[in-house]
Design an enzyme around this catalytic site. Sequence first.
Site, PDB file in Angstrom:
ATOM      1  N   SER A 179       1.074  -1.622  -0.251  1.00  0.00           N
ATOM      2  CA  SER A 179      -0.111  -0.421  -0.157  1.00  0.00           C
ATOM      3  C   SER A 179       1.223   1.718  -0.048  1.00  0.00           C
ATOM      4  CB  SER A 179      -0.639   0.189   1.389  1.00  0.00           C
ATOM      5  OG  SER A 179      -1.804  -1.332   1.308  1.00  0.00           O
TER       6      SER A 179
HETATM    7  N1  SAH Z   1       0.064  -5.322   3.854  1.00  0.00           N
HETATM    8  C1  SAH Z   1       0.536  -5.424   2.506  1.00  0.00           C
HETATM    9  C2  SAH Z   1      -0.189  -5.021   1.519  1.00  0.00           C
HETATM   10  C3  SAH Z   1      -0.930  -6.054   1.209  1.00  0.00           C
HETATM   11  S1  SAH Z   1      -1.726  -6.148  -0.328  1.00  0.00           S
HETATM   12  C4  SAH Z   1       1.542  -4.431   2.526  1.00  0.00           C
HETATM   13  O1  SAH Z   1       2.326  -4.142   3.355  1.00  0.00           O
HETATM   14  O2  SAH Z   1       2.680  -4.614   1.513  1.00  0.00           O
HETATM   15  C5  SAH Z   1      -3.002  -7.551  -0.169  1.00  0.00           C
HETATM   16  C6  SAH Z   1      -2.904  -8.600   0.363  1.00  0.00           C
HETATM   17  O3  SAH Z   1      -3.618  -9.333   0.986  1.00  0.00           O
HETATM   18  C7  SAH Z   1      -2.374  -9.731  -0.699  1.00  0.00           C
HETATM   19  O4  SAH Z   1      -0.752 -10.019  -0.739  1.00  0.00           O
HETATM   20  C8  SAH Z   1      -3.388 -10.871  -0.963  1.00  0.00           C
HETATM   21  O5  SAH Z   1      -2.670 -12.319  -1.170  1.00  0.00           O
HETATM   22  C9  SAH Z   1      -4.096 -10.391   0.250  1.00  0.00           C
HETATM   23  N2  SAH Z   1      -4.828 -11.273   0.921  1.00  0.00           N
HETATM   24  C10 SAH Z   1      -6.705 -11.374   0.072  1.00  0.00           C
HETATM   25  N3  SAH Z   1      -7.419 -12.391   0.237  1.00  0.00           N
HETATM   26  C11 SAH Z   1      -6.508 -13.087   1.775  1.00  0.00           C
HETATM   27  C12 SAH Z   1      -7.351 -13.438   2.531  1.00  0.00           C
HETATM   28  N4  SAH Z   1      -8.379 -13.575   2.313  1.00  0.00           N
HETATM   29  N5  SAH Z   1      -6.490 -13.650   3.951  1.00  0.00           N
HETATM   30  C13 SAH Z   1      -5.357 -13.400   3.959  1.00  0.00           C
HETATM   31  N6  SAH Z   1      -4.911 -12.745   2.668  1.00  0.00           N
HETATM   32  C14 SAH Z   1      -5.356 -12.175   1.423  1.00  0.00           C
END
Ligand code: SAH
Length: 216
Positions: free
Chosen positions: A63
């Site tokens: 993000s």
């Molecule tokens: N917090 C992260 C950004 C995350 S982007 C950072 O600082 O880099 C969102 C993430 O959520 C992605 O990696 C995606 O694979 C994950 N995601 C999507 N659905 C999910 C679920 N049901 N459980 C766990 N992770 C999930």
Amino acid sequence: MIPDWASERSAMVARQLRARGIRDPRVLRAMGEVPREEFVPDELRLLSYRDEPLMIGRGQTISQPFMTALMAECLELEGPETVLEVGAGSGYHAAVLGLLAKKAITVEIVPALAKLAERNLAKTGRLGNIRVVAGDGSAGCPEYAPFQAISVAAGAPDVPGALVDQLCEGGRLVIPVGPLSDQSLLVVTKRRGGNTETRTAGHCRFVPLRGEEGWR
Ligand code: SAH
């Protein structure tokens, strides 16, 4: 030439966070401490402190710094909490939460990204109070529940009931909710007795939350 990461980081805190209204001193300090460049893919490293999200592979993103800070501020962490993050991605946001709370559990549904988050957190020496769990976090993480705070880093169609269930009384959940094209960043507070209060902290666009209580 190797960039001066420390001065890029403090410029980011001043221009992207403080100037836009992030006030919590602990959040500002944590954002000034975590080396974001260690969580960004090598080929994008020079863009680490840009005011935008960056691709981390598998169609997912780390993000924008402001969004990480805003979400962390909405949780109003004071230090003794156990926090759940859904969507570890690069592990960057978890590293910030690890500085703000006693313990952070971060769940990631893409196994390769769970490994990436763990690797990034290990190389920056932040695994001490952070646990990376590979799996679907849309229904929370019952083995570590309850949580004083929950942060969801992917957009959901609705607030997952299981996440509210796993929140302590007085706890806060921050989650982007709405259509795939744009979401409201909701802050759900669980009051004594279990009632919830919800406010909107802004608008955002996140990758979709998948899994049992996400987009199918
Ligand atoms: N917090 C992260 C950004 C995350 S982007 C950072 O600082 O880099 C969102 C993430 O959520 C992605 O990696 C995606 O694979 C994950 N995601 C999507 N659905 C999910 C679920 N049901 N459980 C766990 N992770 C999930």
